[in-house]
Scaffold this motif. Structure first.
Motif, PDB file in Angstrom:
ATOM      1  N   ALA A 235       0.052   5.368   0.829  1.00  0.00           N
ATOM      2  CA  ALA A 235      -0.952   6.382   1.195  1.00  0.00           C
ATOM      3  C   ALA A 235      -0.339   7.747   0.890  1.00  0.00           C
ATOM      4  O   ALA A 235      -0.365   8.195  -0.253  1.00  0.00           O
ATOM      5  CB  ALA A 235      -1.350   6.208   2.655  1.00  0.00           C
ATOM      6  N   GLY A 236       0.277   8.392   1.883  1.00  0.00           N
ATOM      7  CA  GLY A 236       0.914   9.690   1.627  1.00  0.00           C
ATOM      8  C   GLY A 236       2.306   9.568   1.032  1.00  0.00           C
ATOM      9  O   GLY A 236       2.871  10.552   0.544  1.00  0.00           O
TER      10      GLY A 236
ATOM     11  N   THR B 182      -0.302  10.323   6.424  1.00  0.00           N
ATOM     12  CA  THR B 182      -1.610   9.901   6.949  1.00  0.00           C
ATOM     13  C   THR B 182      -1.426   9.171   8.282  1.00  0.00           C
ATOM     14  O   THR B 182      -0.343   8.663   8.592  1.00  0.00           O
ATOM     15  CB  THR B 182      -2.315   8.953   5.964  1.00  0.00           C
TER      16      THR B 182
ATOM     17  N   ASP C 287       5.002   8.741  16.838  1.00  0.00           N
ATOM     18  CA  ASP C 287       4.462   9.511  17.970  1.00  0.00           C
ATOM     19  C   ASP C 287       2.972   9.256  18.130  1.00  0.00           C
ATOM     20  O   ASP C 287       2.451   9.223  19.251  1.00  0.00           O
ATOM     21  CB  ASP C 287       4.684  11.013  17.732  1.00  0.00           C
TER      22      ASP C 287
ATOM     23  N   GLN D  50       5.179   9.205   2.447  1.00  0.00           N
ATOM     24  CA  GLN D  50       6.278   9.854   3.177  1.00  0.00           C
ATOM     25  C   GLN D  50       7.275   8.853   3.753  1.00  0.00           C
ATOM     26  O   GLN D  50       8.404   9.209   4.056  1.00  0.00           O
ATOM     27  CB  GLN D  50       5.726  10.737   4.308  1.00  0.00           C
ATOM     28  N   ASP D  51       6.854   7.602   3.899  1.00  0.00           N
ATOM     29  CA  ASP D  51       7.797   6.593   4.387  1.00  0.00           C
ATOM     30  C   ASP D  51       8.099   5.538   3.331  1.00  0.00           C
ATOM     31  O   ASP D  51       9.255   5.210   3.092  1.00  0.00           O
ATOM     32  CB  ASP D  51       7.260   5.912   5.654  1.00  0.00           C
TER      33      ASP D  51
ATOM     34  N   VAL E  17       0.851  -1.200   0.000  1.00  0.00           N
ATOM     35  CA  VAL E  17       0.000   0.000   0.000  1.00  0.00           C
ATOM     36  C   VAL E  17       0.879   1.240   0.000  1.00  0.00           C
ATOM     37  O   VAL E  17       1.922   1.284   0.653  1.00  0.00           O
ATOM     38  CB  VAL E  17      -0.882  -0.002   1.277  1.00  0.00           C
TER      39      VAL E  17
HETATM   40  C1  FAD Z   1      11.605  14.159   7.652  1.00  0.00           C
HETATM   41  C2  FAD Z   1      10.593  13.323   8.342  1.00  0.00           C
HETATM   42  C3  FAD Z   1      10.416  13.484   9.695  1.00  0.00           C
HETATM   43  C4  FAD Z   1       9.464  12.703  10.374  1.00  0.00           C
HETATM   44  N1  FAD Z   1       9.296  12.874  11.726  1.00  0.00           N
HETATM   45  C5  FAD Z   1       8.391  12.084  12.381  1.00  0.00           C
HETATM   46  C6  FAD Z   1       8.198  12.218  13.784  1.00  0.00           C
HETATM   47  O1  FAD Z   1       8.823  13.033  14.458  1.00  0.00           O
HETATM   48  N2  FAD Z   1       7.278  11.400  14.382  1.00  0.00           N
HETATM   49  C7  FAD Z   1       6.545  10.485  13.675  1.00  0.00           C
HETATM   50  O2  FAD Z   1       5.705   9.812  14.262  1.00  0.00           O
HETATM   51  N3  FAD Z   1       6.731  10.334  12.360  1.00  0.00           N
HETATM   52  C8  FAD Z   1       7.622  11.110  11.706  1.00  0.00           C
HETATM   53  N4  FAD Z   1       7.807  10.956  10.365  1.00  0.00           N
HETATM   54  C9  FAD Z   1       7.148   9.840   9.704  1.00  0.00           C
HETATM   55  C10 FAD Z   1       5.899  10.252   8.994  1.00  0.00           C
HETATM   56  O3  FAD Z   1       4.961  10.736   9.923  1.00  0.00           O
HETATM   57  C11 FAD Z   1       5.393   8.999   8.324  1.00  0.00           C
HETATM   58  O4  FAD Z   1       6.333   8.656   7.313  1.00  0.00           O
HETATM   59  C12 FAD Z   1       4.047   9.201   7.686  1.00  0.00           C
HETATM   60  O5  FAD Z   1       3.071   9.450   8.683  1.00  0.00           O
HETATM   61  C13 FAD Z   1       3.654   7.971   6.913  1.00  0.00           C
HETATM   62  O6  FAD Z   1       2.365   8.200   6.401  1.00  0.00           O
HETATM   63  P1  FAD Z   1       2.125   8.060   4.831  1.00  0.00           P
HETATM   64  O7  FAD Z   1       0.689   8.252   4.605  1.00  0.00           O
HETATM   65  O8  FAD Z   1       3.054   8.946   4.085  1.00  0.00           O
HETATM   66  O9  FAD Z   1       2.523   6.528   4.665  1.00  0.00           O
HETATM   67  P2  FAD Z   1       3.185   5.766   3.430  1.00  0.00           P
HETATM   68  O10 FAD Z   1       4.609   6.170   3.289  1.00  0.00           O
HETATM   69  O11 FAD Z   1       2.326   5.882   2.230  1.00  0.00           O
HETATM   70  O12 FAD Z   1       3.102   4.275   4.015  1.00  0.00           O
HETATM   71  C14 FAD Z   1       3.883   3.902   5.132  1.00  0.00           C
HETATM   72  C15 FAD Z   1       3.632   2.422   5.425  1.00  0.00           C
HETATM   73  O13 FAD Z   1       2.312   2.261   5.895  1.00  0.00           O
HETATM   74  C16 FAD Z   1       1.584   1.376   5.049  1.00  0.00           C
HETATM   75  N5  FAD Z   1       0.243   1.926   5.007  1.00  0.00           N
HETATM   76  C17 FAD Z   1      -0.112   3.209   4.776  1.00  0.00           C
HETATM   77  N6  FAD Z   1      -1.442   3.369   4.926  1.00  0.00           N
HETATM   78  C18 FAD Z   1      -1.931   2.155   5.235  1.00  0.00           C
HETATM   79  C19 FAD Z   1      -3.238   1.664   5.508  1.00  0.00           C
HETATM   80  N7  FAD Z   1      -4.312   2.465   5.508  1.00  0.00           N
HETATM   81  N8  FAD Z   1      -3.387   0.346   5.794  1.00  0.00           N
HETATM   82  C20 FAD Z   1      -2.319  -0.476   5.832  1.00  0.00           C
HETATM   83  N9  FAD Z   1      -1.055  -0.069   5.589  1.00  0.00           N
HETATM   84  C21 FAD Z   1      -0.867   1.228   5.296  1.00  0.00           C
HETATM   85  C22 FAD Z   1       2.329   1.373   3.725  1.00  0.00           C
HETATM   86  O14 FAD Z   1       2.154   0.159   3.019  1.00  0.00           O
HETATM   87  C23 FAD Z   1       3.755   1.536   4.199  1.00  0.00           C
HETATM   88  O15 FAD Z   1       4.263   0.300   4.624  1.00  0.00           O
HETATM   89  C24 FAD Z   1       8.712  11.741   9.660  1.00  0.00           C
HETATM   90  C25 FAD Z   1       8.896  11.596   8.284  1.00  0.00           C
HETATM   91  C26 FAD Z   1       9.819  12.368   7.621  1.00  0.00           C
HETATM   92  C27 FAD Z   1       9.996  12.172   6.154  1.00  0.00           C
END
Ligand code: FAD
Length: 326
Positions: free
Chosen positions: A32-33, A111, A165, A35-36, A30
């Motif tokens: 979503a956003g 997200t 967090d 970012q990871d 999957v």
């Molecule tokens: C510079 C930087 C600093 C950050 N600092 C922090 C911090 O201080 N604290 C903190 O908590 N986070 C921090 N983050 C992390 C960031 O919050 C997460 O990367 C972000 O929330 C992931 O959400 P996304 O929607 O982008 O996920 P994605 O990157 O799209 O997905 C991340 C993972 O989750 C899975 N996934 C996503 N949505 C679902 C779903 N609905 N069901 C099942 N699996 C799913 C994906 O398959 C993947 O494995 C930081 C990130 C960056 C880049």
């Protein structure tokens, strides 16, 4: 990064049908956003043959249900949570945790579903040239190497610390994750969601590779509950927690009737501390109780060579969080 197909399903069922029964380095995942998962792919931790983009599905929205619980769709962004006045008023630890994450730009894409499922930030794990237990290797390089950021509780055989967090704050409030897969819908208490490394090394949670989180439910807080989230970062700008605490208290006058403590950034999962809670219950609010809670929270800590500072840090962060609730 390896080439991949981008799937853009129109319905949840279509999205689930694209997901694999078995997890593997190359199995579809999957997005979503993004970012990871995109950094995970750039770091060559995974090379999924396809990304299943769920951004177009109807999984957004923050609502208060008839029973007073908070319902957040999995696609709700961290910024939406940080901005929501209802959350700030009723679940201050959740709002504070959201505000502490990354930058406004990142929070606007990140997200809640992705935040709960982000991969560990251990520099060895994230290094494309390094193999470790979590990547099918036979060693945890953090155990005897650079372990400043590693776990002091619950570690072994792998010593990464949990990065989310939101998970720490949501666990404080007894949140429940709803997941949907080919076998149907299931609800998983966040307290049962994460797995320690001695339970599994190739995954961090009980979520199956063909399941999608659809929503997160947070039960209504009881009247009079005080709660807060406090996080210590190495940098004043955005950073992951070196140590964090989510705390809630029920007071009768100045006496602590009930307490709940969850530690963040110090273990491979968010780490509930019933020991710290027990040290608080029945005590008068004040430095004696706050210090005793810190001692109890860290009594079982086993620091590695470079992270003994976390023991002192956590005692201080917990003290300050409790002071804030006085
Ligand atoms: C510079 C930087 C600093 C950050 N600092 C922090 C911090 O201080 N604290 C903190 O908590 N986070 C921090 N983050 C992390 C960031 O919050 C997460 O990367 C972000 O929330 C992931 O959400 P996304 O929607 O982008 O996920 P994605 O990157 O799209 O997905 C991340 C993972 O989750 C899975 N996934 C996503 N949505 C679902 C779903 N609905 N069901 C099942 N699996 C799913 C994906 O398959 C993947 O494995 C930081 C990130 C960056 C880049």
């Amino acid at each position: 990064m390896q080439p991949f197909d981008l799937k853009t399903p129109k319905t949840l069922d279509e999205a689930i049908a694209e997901l694999p029964q078995e997890r593997s380095r190359t199995a579809p995942q999957v997005i979503a956003g993004g970012q990871d998962i995109l950094t995970v792919m750039k770091d060559d931790i995974a090379a999924p043959s396809a990304l299943v983009e769920i951004g177009g599905l109807d999984l957004g929205g923050i609502e208060t249900a008839a029973d007073g619980s908070l319902q957040m769709g999995a696609l709700v962004t961290i910024q939406e949570i940080a901005d929501d006045g209802r959350i700030a008023e009723r679940f201050p630890a959740l709002a504070d945790a959201a505000k502490s994450i990354a930058s406004p730009q990142i929070r606007s894409h990140a997200t809640i579903g992705g935040n709960l499922n982000q991969k560990p930030r251990c520099p060895y794990y994230r290094h494309s040239a390094v193999s470790c237990f979590k990547k099918g290797g036979n060693v945890c390089l953090a155990e005897f190497g650079f372990n400043k950021y590693a776990a002091i509780l619950g570690g072994g055989p792998s010593y990464f610390s949990h990065p989310s967090d939101m998970a720490t704050a949501l666990m404080l409030y007894g949140a429940v994750v709803t997941a949907q897969g080919p076998r149907g819908v299931r609800e998983i208490a966040l307290s049962n969601y994460y797995l320690l490394p001695d339970m599994a090394l190739d995954r961090e949670s009980v979520l199956e590779s063909d399941e999608i989180i659809t929503k997160i439910t947070v039960p209504a807080p009881r009247a009079g509950l005080r709660s807060t989230y406090m996080k210590f970062k190495e940098r004043a700008s955005y950073d992951f927690a070196l140590g964090a605490v989510a705390v809630s208290l029920m007071l009768d006058g100045n006496t602590i009737q009930e307490a709940s403590v969850v530690l963040g950034g110090v273990a491979p999962t968010p780490w509930p501390s019933p020991e710290a809670a027990q040290a608080l219950i029945g005590k008068e609010m004040g430095p004696n109780a706050w210090n005793e809670a810190g001692e109890a929270a860290m009594a079982e800590a086993v620091p590695l060579e470079h992270n003994g500072y976390k023991v002192h840090l956590m005692k201080g962060v917990l003290y300050r969080a409790l002071e804030q609730l006085a």
